[in-house]
Each structure stands twice: as C-alpha cells, then as structure tokens.
Motif scaffolding. Structure first.
Motif, short mmCIF file in Angstrom:
data_model
loop_
_atom_site.label_atom_id
_atom_site.label_comp_id
_atom_site.label_asym_id
_atom_site.label_seq_id
_atom_site.Cartn_x
_atom_site.Cartn_y
_atom_site.Cartn_z
N SER A 174 -3.55 -13.93 -26.19
CA SER A 174 -4.74 -13.97 -27.03
C SER A 174 -5.54 -15.26 -26.86
N SER A 175 -6.85 -15.10 -26.96
CA SER A 175 -7.74 -16.26 -26.88
C SER A 175 -7.67 -17.14 -28.11
N ILE A 176 -6.92 -16.74 -29.12
CA ILE A 176 -6.74 -17.59 -30.29
C ILE A 176 -6.06 -18.91 -29.89
N ALA A 177 -5.42 -18.92 -28.74
CA ALA A 177 -4.81 -20.15 -28.23
C ALA A 177 -5.86 -21.24 -28.05
N PHE A 178 -7.09 -20.87 -27.70
CA PHE A 178 -8.16 -21.86 -27.54
C PHE A 178 -8.48 -22.53 -28.88
N ASP A 179 -8.51 -21.74 -29.94
CA ASP A 179 -8.77 -22.30 -31.27
C ASP A 179 -7.68 -23.29 -31.66
N CYS A 180 -6.45 -22.90 -31.42
CA CYS A 180 -5.32 -23.75 -31.75
C CYS A 180 -5.34 -25.03 -30.91
N ALA A 181 -5.63 -24.90 -29.65
CA ALA A 181 -5.69 -26.07 -28.76
C ALA A 181 -6.81 -27.01 -29.17
N TYR A 182 -7.95 -26.44 -29.57
CA TYR A 182 -9.05 -27.29 -30.02
C TYR A 182 -8.63 -28.11 -31.24
N PHE A 213 0.61 -30.98 -22.54
CA PHE A 213 -0.26 -29.91 -23.03
C PHE A 213 -1.36 -30.47 -23.93
N ARG A 214 -1.04 -31.48 -24.71
CA ARG A 214 -2.05 -32.12 -25.57
C ARG A 214 -3.13 -32.76 -24.69
N GLU A 215 -2.71 -33.43 -23.62
CA GLU A 215 -3.67 -34.04 -22.70
C GLU A 215 -4.54 -32.98 -22.03
N ARG A 216 -3.95 -31.85 -21.69
CA ARG A 216 -4.72 -30.76 -21.09
C ARG A 216 -5.78 -30.25 -22.06
N ALA A 217 -5.43 -30.12 -23.33
CA ALA A 217 -6.39 -29.67 -24.34
C ALA A 217 -7.50 -30.70 -24.53
N ILE A 218 -7.15 -31.97 -24.51
CA ILE A 218 -8.16 -33.03 -24.67
C ILE A 218 -9.14 -33.00 -23.50
N ARG A 219 -8.63 -32.78 -22.28
CA ARG A 219 -9.53 -32.69 -21.12
C ARG A 219 -10.40 -31.44 -21.19
N PHE A 220 -9.83 -30.35 -21.68
CA PHE A 220 -10.55 -29.08 -21.75
C PHE A 220 -11.65 -29.13 -22.81
N TYR A 256 -14.89 -33.60 -29.40
CA TYR A 256 -14.01 -33.31 -30.54
C TYR A 256 -14.54 -34.09 -31.73
N ASP A 257 -15.51 -33.48 -32.42
CA ASP A 257 -16.12 -34.16 -33.55
C ASP A 257 -16.68 -33.08 -34.49
N CYS A 317 -22.12 -27.73 -34.22
CA CYS A 317 -23.27 -26.92 -34.69
C CYS A 317 -24.58 -27.58 -34.31
N LYS A 318 -24.65 -28.89 -34.48
CA LYS A 318 -25.87 -29.63 -34.14
C LYS A 318 -26.17 -29.50 -32.65
N ARG A 319 -25.16 -29.68 -31.82
CA ARG A 319 -25.37 -29.55 -30.36
C ARG A 319 -25.84 -28.15 -30.01
N ASN A 320 -25.22 -27.13 -30.59
CA ASN A 320 -25.64 -25.75 -30.33
C ASN A 320 -27.07 -25.52 -30.77
N TYR A 321 -27.43 -26.01 -31.92
CA TYR A 321 -28.79 -25.85 -32.43
C TYR A 321 -29.80 -26.44 -31.45
N TYR A 322 -29.56 -27.68 -31.02
CA TYR A 322 -30.53 -28.33 -30.12
C TYR A 322 -30.57 -27.66 -28.75
N GLU A 323 -29.46 -27.18 -28.27
CA GLU A 323 -29.46 -26.48 -26.98
C GLU A 323 -30.24 -25.18 -27.07
N ILE A 324 -30.04 -24.44 -28.15
CA ILE A 324 -30.79 -23.19 -28.33
C ILE A 324 -32.28 -23.49 -28.51
N LYS A 325 -32.59 -24.52 -29.26
CA LYS A 325 -33.98 -24.90 -29.48
C LYS A 325 -34.68 -25.29 -28.18
N ASN A 326 -33.93 -25.85 -27.25
CA ASN A 326 -34.51 -26.28 -25.96
C ASN A 326 -34.70 -25.13 -24.97
#
Length: 129
Positions: free
Chosen positions: A36-44, A103-110, A114-115, A119-128
């Motif tokens: 499952s892709s839920i692993a991405f949420d957990c890794a984040y 595995f923690r280092e792999r998640a940090i690189r991926f 991490y802040d 949402c702000k970044r997504n907003y400005y990218e869509i706006k552009n």
C-alpha cells in the motif's frame, strides 16, 4: 474488517469508514503494510514501518506487475516474507533493538521538504500555472 479477529488490547482492527486515517497514523508507533501507498504517509511522518509481503510471488504474478518503486530497493522499511520474522521485527522495533537509521535516511532524502508549508507551496505552484 469482519474477517479479522484480535483480542489484544494494543491491537485495533479498524474500518476506514469509522476512523480518521490521519489520526490513526499520528497515534501509531509502527505501520505494517503490504504494498500500500500508505507507506509514503508513514515515511513522511518519519515513523517506522514494515512491508509484510508474504505473498510476493503470487501478488506480482496475478495482481500487478512490479512498478518503478521496489519496496526492497526503495522502501522505507524492511520487507518481511515470513510471519515469525515479522513478529520478531515488530518486537525489536518497539523495544528499540532494531536500527532503522538507513530507512530513516532514505525517507529524509525522499522527502527533503519537511515543514508546515506544503499547502503554501502547492498554492503558489498552482497559482503560477
């Protein structure tokens, strides 16, 4: 859900209709998933996870072809194919006897960002656009 039975006080079998998945992930100490892709949420969230792929050969034969993301090569936790190894690994992780730094280092690189500004970044990218 009705197929799973467990009477252990630390294990809850939940139905996604009756729970908030984000809250469950925040409360969890460890995620066990299969493909499952839920692993991405957990890794984040920088939480430990285990891929329990006991049916790997059958899964890729009759279900899906392997994609670009290989859990053994790219995943954010160990891939386990045996129930006894899974139980031992759960114990080791929860008792902090398992070194998951790689595995923690792999998640940090991926997930280099991490802040609280996604949402702000997504907003400005869509706006552009």
């Amino acid at each position: 859900v009705r197929l799973f039975k467990c009477n252990h006080s630390n294990i809850r079998i939940m139905d996604r209709k009756n729970c908030n998945l984000q809250e469950v992930l925040k409360e969890s100490k460890l995620l066990i998933t299969d493909y499952s892709s839920i692993a991405f949420d957990c890794a984040y969230m920088r939480k430990p996870l285990i891929y329990y792929q006991f049916d790997q050969e059958k899964y890729y034969q009759g279900h899906f072809e392997k994609g670009y993301f290989d859990c053994e090569r790219d995943g954010f936790g160990p891939v386990v194919k045996n129930e006894n190894k899974l139980v031992k690994l759960i114990s080791d992780i929860l008792l902090e006897r398992y070194d998951s730094n790689s595995f923690r280092e792999r998640a940090i690189r991926f997930f280099p960002l991490y802040d609280i500004n996604n949402c702000k970044r997504n907003y400005y990218e869509i706006k552009n656009i």
